[in-house]
Each structure stands twice: as C-alpha cells, then as structure tokens.
Scaffold this active site. Structure first.
Site, short mmCIF file in Angstrom:
data_model
loop_
_atom_site.label_atom_id
_atom_site.label_comp_id
_atom_site.label_asym_id
_atom_site.label_seq_id
_atom_site.Cartn_x
_atom_site.Cartn_y
_atom_site.Cartn_z
N GLY A 388 0.83 -1.19 0.00
CA GLY A 388 0.00 0.00 0.00
C GLY A 388 0.86 1.24 0.00
N PRO A 389 0.26 2.40 -0.22
CA PRO A 389 1.02 3.66 -0.25
C PRO A 389 1.69 3.94 1.09
CG PRO A 389 -1.23 3.95 -1.09
CD PRO A 389 -1.18 2.61 -0.45
N SER A 390 2.69 4.81 1.09
CA SER A 390 3.35 5.21 2.33
C SER A 390 2.34 5.86 3.26
CB SER A 390 4.48 6.20 2.03
OG SER A 390 5.48 5.60 1.25
N GLY A 391 2.47 5.53 4.56
CA GLY A 391 1.56 6.08 5.55
C GLY A 391 0.23 5.38 5.66
N GLY A 393 -0.27 2.49 7.13
CA GLY A 393 -0.39 1.74 8.38
C GLY A 393 0.28 0.38 8.37
N LYS A 394 1.14 0.12 7.41
CA LYS A 394 1.74 -1.21 7.29
C LYS A 394 2.65 -1.54 8.50
CE LYS A 394 3.57 -0.22 3.28
NZ LYS A 394 3.04 1.15 3.12
N THR A 395 3.57 -0.63 8.80
CA THR A 395 4.48 -0.87 9.92
C THR A 395 3.73 -0.87 11.24
OG1 THR A 395 6.34 0.10 8.71
CG2 THR A 395 6.57 -0.05 11.09
N GLU A 518 10.31 -4.42 4.74
CA GLU A 518 11.25 -3.98 3.70
C GLU A 518 12.59 -4.68 3.85
OE1 GLU A 518 10.53 -2.26 1.20
OE2 GLU A 518 8.74 -1.13 1.68
#
Length: 597
Positions: A388-391, A393-395, A518
C-alpha cells in the site's frame, strides 16, 4: 480492548504523586542491607556515646588540674578514649559507605528494570536523553540523600540531642536560654529551603534538557555535519548550559546563606556561654571544669548542626528529583498487564496456526487514526505480503503484532486466543522481526547475530546462516571475522550488509512467525535473490508476513493485503488483485512500469 488514542508521557496518576511522598516511596522500592545497616547503627550509637562522655571526662581533668590532682593514668585514659572514638567513627563511616553504595545499586536496578519494561508508547512521547538524565543525575541525587545524607543526619541528630541533654544536666538555666534560639533559626531557614527546592527542580529539568540535546546530536551527528549545523547546535547547547549555570549560582547563593545563619547562632550561644560561665565561676555557681565541658559540648555540636543545615538543602534537592523518578516508576509497565496465558498451540480441527485481526482500529493521536476496522486472517506455512502507499499503516500492523501498543479497538487473536491474554514475553519469543531500520547494536558481528537467542550457537551454525544470505565470505574476509567491531549503529557495514545480518539472525532464531519490514530494501539484485531464496525456504514451515514495495517480493506471496489510508481494501493473490482491484493495479503500474500480471 478499549482504544486509547493518545499516549501521554506521564499520566495523571504519575503527576498526582509528585509530592514529598514520592521520596518516602523510593525508600521502600530498594531493599536495604539490613545486617550492615544494623551494625552501622550500633557503631554510630557507640561512637556518639564516646563523644558525649569525652567532654565530661575532660571537664573533670580540668578540675583535677586546678586542684593539682591530675595523674598520668587519667591522661592516658583520656587519650585512649579519643583513639577509640576515632576508630569507631572510621568503622561507622565505612559501614555507612557500604550501605549507601549497595542501596544505590539496588535502587538503580529497580528503576532500570521499570524503565526497560515500559511500553513503546512511553518512549514515543519522552526523549531518551531526558530518561537517561533521570536515571543518572536525578537518581544519584536521591540515592546519595537516602543512602548517605539520611543515615548521617540520624547520627547528627543523636549527637545534637545528647549534647543538649548533657548541657541541661550541667546547667539548665543557660540551656533554657540557648534552646530559644532553635525556633528562631528554623524560621529563618524554612523560606530559603522552599526556594532551594524550586531552584533544584528547575536545575534538574535543565540538566535533563541538556542530556536530551546531547543524545539528539550524537544520534544524528551525520545529518548535523551534512547540513553544517554545528554552530546552530552549539548555540542552542550554550543557552541550556547558561541556564544551568545561572541556576547553580542561585542554588549556591541560597545554600551559602543557610550555613552563616547556623554559624551566627552558634557564635551567639558561645558568647553567651562565656559570659554566663565567667560570671558563674566568679560567683562560685560552677567550676572551671563544668564550663570547659559545656564549651566542649557546644563545639561538638558545631559539625552536626552544620551537617543538619546541609541536610535541609540536600532534602529539598532530593525531593525535587524524586518527583520525576517516581513519576517514571508509577507508570504501568508491560509486566503489570494481564499476561497470564502461555502462547496457545493450534487446535485439533486446524492443520496450521491461525492469526486473526478482527475490526482493529488504532491511533497514535486521537485526531489521527492510523488503522480503521482492519480485518484479515493469516495461516501458518504461508507468506502474506502487506502493500500500500506510504503512511497507510503497514508498519503499525507489525507494531501491534509485536504488542508494542496494546490500546486499540477490536481484537487480535492467535489460535482463537486474544493477544491481550497471552504473556508478552512468550509471544515475542515466537516472532522474528526484521525491521526497516537496519541499524545494529554496538559490538561485534557475532554479538549482533546471537543477540536475543535463547540457546547457544557455534561458529559453524552462524556461518551457515550467513551463507544463506550471501554474507559468509564477506564476513570471513573482515580483519577479525565474526569478532569484527561493527561500530555505533553498525556504521562500519553497508546498509545491505546490516540488513542481511538481521535476516541471518532471524534464521538462527528459527521462530514460528516471521515479520519482514522492507527486508530487501537496501540490497542489490544478486543479494536480493539470495535473501528471497532464504526467505522462501524458511517460509515453508513458518507464518511469514512481509511489508514490501518490490514486485519481486510481492507477486509470489500466497496472499496480498492491500492497505489504503489505514483500511484493508483488497485481499488476494497478485493475479487476483490485478484483475479486480483497481487501486492495487494502479499501485503496481506506478511502482513498476513493467509489471507482471
């Protein structure tokens, strides 16, 4: 679980405890060496008794000299008593140092045990440098007060009390007049002490700011040098140090005022005693020996009274420091939470372990939600890619999986048991987490590879793990092999080498759940292929979750979860999402113009 959107650095309960009671509470935290403390008290009492007897014996000797009745044995006895008193004082001081040092060690360990078990949210809202300052500067002030100043003042109070009693016995009229000076002295000292307390708190806060600034500069030293900001940082640091300097001078002036007050009171008492004693000897009411004894007692009181005035200053400083320390100690740590159950095994009905997110919502700040009603299921022996795009909520998802944050809406469960009811330490031992930030610990290559392992790993096993990530020959060629020092944050290694060391550590740990954030971001194509092969090999028997932006990582995953602004908008394989999820297709085409469909 109830959602707690904002994590305050020091909660209201901690602030409410910022009273003098915090100092008393810290006394109860660490265990005192009771036997050594008991012996210290015994020797202190005996030493005080010797000190109280000596003036009387000295006065008797003066009277004998006046009457020409002095014998050698009397002088020898006085000399032996002086020597015995000196030995007792030395032993008492040594025992006091032992008690103080041991208490300091225990208190520091207790506070450190609390700090290291605080949740990640606490460190998000508090500067590391300031925490370090509380652990060093403030804790040293409190420990020195509790372990050295407080026991010493007890001995001083015994000495002063004993001297006053003996002076009353020798001449109660004179002492009645002198005792009247005590409340006058207290009234003069009290407002100064209150001011010292305020200045002390300001000084300790300024010292914490200085420690925080140093930690920030040292951590970001390359960025500061790259932007030629040394002068800017020096100017800011100078302002903090100037503030500390002014506060130290102010505290010194206030402390310096107290001692002269005590000295003036003692000199007034001494002058009155000389006047009264001279007239008493002339009138035959007292002997020369009694006057000498009274003067001796008054001089014996000088040092304890001076120490008592210093104690008052140290008490105000310790009271200020204890507020901040106890505010930290009053925080709820991870050990205090409900963590009774062990990690559950898979049920007989299911072939694999299962991890579920059920309508999970989370925010670091109340007005900025990061995840909203996230739901999905993960299975053992499969690989899931979160994209998904940066920001998006992945991390943050990984942070919740690691139980770094435990305040959220919804439920996260493992084999049908909520993570809230699983022991945090046992849960984290099931997970290997390769973070996006690939900094290493200070130490050797081997130190970093075996860090956190709950078993021994020999060099052969370590080199096998390094070989699987393509680092074996590289490490062997280093000057000291596995014992090569990697420097602060691993600066002596490249970003790709640091990342592969983290992955090799993951291979050595052999945990059931693998989190890769990553994991191949800093690798060249050849190294990336080696890492992918290693990850695919270990993923066959693990639950593997990967945050990735590279298509080579994404398209072979068993399941892909697409996050957009904190919401799950698509779940499926790469081919499924390419055909039915427009945002995923746009994301892939934007990230990888030549994509695999």
């Amino acid at each position: 679980m109830e959602l707690k959107m904002e994590q305050p650095g020091i909660d209201k309960a901690g602030r409410d405890q910022k009273t003098a009671n915090s100092l008393l509470a810290l006394i109860k935290i660490a265990s005192w060496p009771k036997l050594a403390l008991a012996w210290t008290i015994v020797f202190t009492l005996i030493s005080a008794a010797f000190s109280l007897v000596l003036p009387v014996i000295t006065g008797n000797l003066v009277d004998k000299i006046s009457n020409s009745q002095l014998y050698v044995r009397d002088a020898a006895m006085l000399l032996l008593l002086f020597m015995a008193g000196g030995v007792l004082n030395a032993v008492s001081a040594l025992l006091l140092r032992y008690v103080g040092s041991k208490f300091f060690r225990e208190l520091r360990l207790k506070i450190w045990d609390k700090v290291i078990h605080l949740p990640v949210s606490y460190f998000d809202n508090n500067e590391n440098g300031k925490i370090i300052s509380r652990m060093t500067n403030d804790l040293a002030i409190v420990s020195n007060f509790l372990a050295i100043a407080l026991p010493s003042v007890i001995a001083d109070m015994l000495m002063v009390t004993g001297c006053i009693i003996m002076l009353f016995v020798l001449d109660w009229r004179l002492m009645s007049a002198l005792v009247a000076l005590i409340p006058v002295t207290a009234l003069l000292i009290y407002p100064i002490g209150k001011r010292i307390n305020k200045v002390s708190v300001e000084t300790q806060n300024a010292a914490a700011d200085f420690s925080g600034e140093l930690a920030k500069i040292l951590y970001n030293i390359r960025f500061i040098k790259a932007t030629t900001s040394e002068k800017l940082e020096i100017a800011y640091t100078r302002r903090i140090l100037n503030r500390i300097f002014r506060l130290n001078i102010k505290e010194g002036v206030l402390s310096a005022v107290i001692e002269p007050i005590v000295t003036i009171v003692i000199m007034m008492a001494l002058a009155g005693m000389f006047w009264y004693g001279s007239s008493g000897i002339a009138g035959g009411r007292i002997t020369t020996g009694i006057l000498v004894s009274m003067i001796f007692y008054l001089f014996t009181m000088v040092s304890p009274l001076t120490q008592l005035s210093s104690f008052f200053t140290e008490f105000q400083k310790a009271k200020g420091a204890s507020k901040e320390i106890y505010a930290i100690y009053g925080q709820q740590d991870e050990k205090q939470r409900l963590q009774a159950a062990s990690v559950p095994g898979k049920s007989e009905e299911t072939a694999y372990d299962c991890l579920n997110f059920d309508n999970v919502s989370f925010a670091y700040r109340q007005d900025q939600p990061v995840l909203s009603n996230v739901s999905f299921s993960l299975s053992g022996c499969t690989t899931t890619a979160i994209v998904g795009p940066s920001g998006s909520g992945k991390t943050t998802l990984f942070s919740l999986l690691e139980k770094f944050y435990e305040e959220y809406n919804g439920n996260i469960s493992y084999n049908s048991v909520s993570l809230d009811n699983i022991r945090t330490d046992e849960w984290r031992r099931k997970i290997s987490y390769v973070m996006q930030d690939s900094d290493l610990l200070v130490g050797s290559v081997k130190d970093n590879l075996i860090y956190g392992l709950n078993r021994r790993a020999d060099d052969q096993e370590i080199y096998e793990a390094l070989d699987r990530v393509g680092l074996k020959e590289v490490i062997k060629q280093l000057p000291e092999g596995l014992d090569t020092f990697v420097g602060e944050r691993g600066v002596k290694l490249s970003g790709g080498q640091k990342q592969r060391i983290q992955i090799a550590r993951c291979l050595l740990a052999d945990h059931d759940i693998l989190l890769f954030d990553e994991a191949t971001a800093n690798l060249d194509s050849d190294s990336e292929q080696l890492v992918h092969d290693a990850i695919r090999m270990i993923s066959k028997s693990k639950m593997t979750i990967i945050i990735a932006h590279r298509l080579s990582t994404i398209y072979k995953a068993d399941q892909i979860i697409f996050l957009d602004r904190g919401e799950v908008t698509g779940i499926g394989t790469h081919h499924e999402l390419m055909h039915r999820h427009s945002k995923y297709r746009e994301y892939v085409q934007f990230q990888f113009p030549v994509e695999r469909s």
